[in-house]
Design a protein around this motif. Sequence first.
Motif, mmCIF file in Angstrom:
data_model
loop_
_atom_site.group_PDB
_atom_site.id
_atom_site.type_symbol
_atom_site.label_atom_id
_atom_site.label_comp_id
_atom_site.label_asym_id
_atom_site.label_seq_id
_atom_site.Cartn_x
_atom_site.Cartn_y
_atom_site.Cartn_z
ATOM 1 N N ASN A 168 -6.045 3.536 9.830
ATOM 2 C CA ASN A 168 -5.780 4.883 9.482
ATOM 3 C C ASN A 168 -5.317 6.394 9.716
ATOM 4 O O ASN A 168 -6.944 6.661 9.290
ATOM 5 C CB ASN A 168 -4.644 4.737 7.903
ATOM 6 N N CYS A 215 1.566 1.739 7.850
ATOM 7 C CA CYS A 215 0.182 1.736 7.681
ATOM 8 C C CYS A 215 -0.639 0.725 8.029
ATOM 9 O O CYS A 215 -0.172 -0.421 8.435
ATOM 10 C CB CYS A 215 -0.054 0.598 6.170
ATOM 11 N N ASN A 244 0.817 -1.710 -0.301
ATOM 12 C CA ASN A 244 -0.050 -0.057 0.098
ATOM 13 C C ASN A 244 0.976 1.144 0.003
ATOM 14 O O ASN A 244 -0.052 1.829 -0.521
ATOM 15 C CB ASN A 244 -0.810 0.196 1.681
ATOM 16 N N VAL A 245 1.857 0.825 0.503
ATOM 17 C CA VAL A 245 3.501 2.167 0.691
ATOM 18 C C VAL A 245 4.668 2.107 -0.209
ATOM 19 O O VAL A 245 4.471 2.935 -1.204
ATOM 20 C CB VAL A 245 2.825 3.205 2.212
ATOM 21 N N PHE A 287 -2.086 5.730 4.700
ATOM 22 C CA PHE A 287 -0.573 6.084 5.333
ATOM 23 C C PHE A 287 -1.355 5.986 6.656
ATOM 24 O O PHE A 287 -2.984 6.454 6.894
ATOM 25 C CB PHE A 287 0.738 6.092 5.054
ATOM 26 N N ASP A 288 -0.838 5.982 7.648
ATOM 27 C CA ASP A 288 -1.494 5.841 8.882
ATOM 28 C C ASP A 288 -0.363 7.163 9.780
ATOM 29 O O ASP A 288 -1.500 8.303 9.968
ATOM 30 C CB ASP A 288 -1.386 4.591 9.814
#
Length: 148
Positions: free
Chosen positions: A138, A131, A47-48, A112-113
């Motif tokens: 997030n 994340c 995801n990142v 993202f968190d």
Amino acid sequence: MKLTQHFTLAEFTRSATAQAKGIDNTLNPSAKADQRVISNLKNLCENVVEPLRQHSGVPIVITSGYRCPALNRAVGGSPTSQHLTGEACDLHIPSVGEGRRWLEWIMDNTTFDQLIWERTRSGTRWIHVSCKPDPTKNRHQVLRLTKT
């Protein structure tokens, strides 16, 4: 073990501090507790980190990924650090300009968190990114931190 096209589990468990202090920071893919951490690392990559790598077209160096509790204590990490669960990593930035471009791209294009532009007083800089496995949790929190 590959997590994504450009990232391996070894990159996220490698640690000079662990090696110097004789700390075993490896994960066992067949151990149930470690499977959750590996799943979280894969989520972070998918995801990142991998999207950033594909966008930038240059290798991304992970300076700190998963940390076992002993390693987390050794580096002075928070007892609630997302590094302990495989939800966070620190990225080496090749230059301030490139780091800023990466930071902006992550903010605009990923879920993202936390995203933290970190630096020491001596000038060393890196990006901390996390994340969560559940994307609805997030926080999209962006911070700047100077460590003494």
